[in-house]
Design an enzyme around this catalytic site. Sequence first.
Site, short mmCIF file in Angstrom:
data_model
loop_
_atom_site.label_atom_id
_atom_site.label_comp_id
_atom_site.label_asym_id
_atom_site.label_seq_id
_atom_site.Cartn_x
_atom_site.Cartn_y
_atom_site.Cartn_z
N PRO A 131 0.80 -1.23 0.00
CA PRO A 131 0.00 0.00 0.00
C PRO A 131 0.83 1.29 0.00
O PRO A 131 0.85 2.03 0.98
CB PRO A 131 -0.82 -0.14 1.28
CG PRO A 131 0.08 -0.90 2.20
CD PRO A 131 0.82 -1.87 1.32
N CYS A 132 1.49 1.58 -1.11
CA CYS A 132 2.25 2.82 -1.19
C CYS A 132 1.33 4.03 -1.15
O CYS A 132 1.79 5.15 -0.91
CB CYS A 132 3.13 2.84 -2.44
SG CYS A 132 2.27 2.57 -3.99
#
Length: 364
Positions: A322-323
């Site tokens: 989850p950047c």
Amino acid sequence: MVEEIMLFDLPPEETLYDALLSRSTDYEGSAFACVKTTGIFCRLSCPARKPKRENTIFVDSIGTCLEAGFRPCQRCRPLETAGGKDEIVDQLMKALDAEPDRRWTETDLIRRGYDPSTVRRAFKRHLGITFLDLARHRRLGAAARHLADGGSVIDAQIEAGYESPSGFRTAFARLIGGAPAMSQGRDLLYADWMETPLGPMVAVGDQTHLHLLEFHDRKGLPAELENLKRRTRSAVAPGRTPPIEQITAELAAYFAGESGAFGTPLALGGTAFERQVWAKLQRIPMGETRSYGDIACEVDTIKAVRAVAKANGANQISIVIPCHRCIGADGSLTGYGGGLWRKQWLLRHEGRMRPTGLFSEERR
């Protein structure tokens, strides 16, 4: 100066909806209402008839509205809040409204007597997005909203500007290249695409692991696929494997708000440092964020803040790694390869989910 999208400065959405109903000017220029049923975005003070709460999305950036495919309201004219009128912007926005499905190019601008670089600067200055990107996102945004509202895939393909119902498939085939004649004894990678409320995503996997998961309109996707083929010394063919089937089911549960857990085995490339950053990202709880500086402190390297941002950009497995949960120190959403409007949507979606993955009440 390019407009930054700020997520956390907005008050609760119920407060904003009350302001919309009362035509309040308290949030003039800092909050906008996007209406899913009409595809229009407005100032909160707009005199037009008010939409139902469930059909309204609130954002704090004109660029986000435009990237998501919403059109400016002709009654309250929200674009006039973006730093004054600009004749070039005004004329081309009218041209875009007249031909929303057109695939605009720099050649089109030249034929109309515009200098592409001047157009680019004018739109970035006033709206925070280039004209060509705006035109492209409006087509794709319309298709994404259609799918999210339960429309058929074929209708979405047509709305996105493809010339036939097989347009997505044809574009996808061009993206991954022709089927390999031979694999030289190596295992093939397989690729397929899936529909999501934010537009199609492309997944690439072998028989045991997922190698890539990206939104199909990410500009760097063709280069990522070429790099992946070189790194694995393999070829990519159309098809599905067990990891692609698994991530498709997990994403469906994620977008439905039923689960935030991902168990699909991942094949991670990248450097040792990049893998270290990605591991830190995966430890950020659902509904929370960390700044690049926070991650830098955890990985303990002097040059980490810039390196963390670079590692985020190198991530090829969106949402699962989850950047999008990594933000600027001031709360700005900064860069995101899938588009800042998607980053904002994902964070708000996750903000409504409990750690177990079930929807909770709106945060207050």
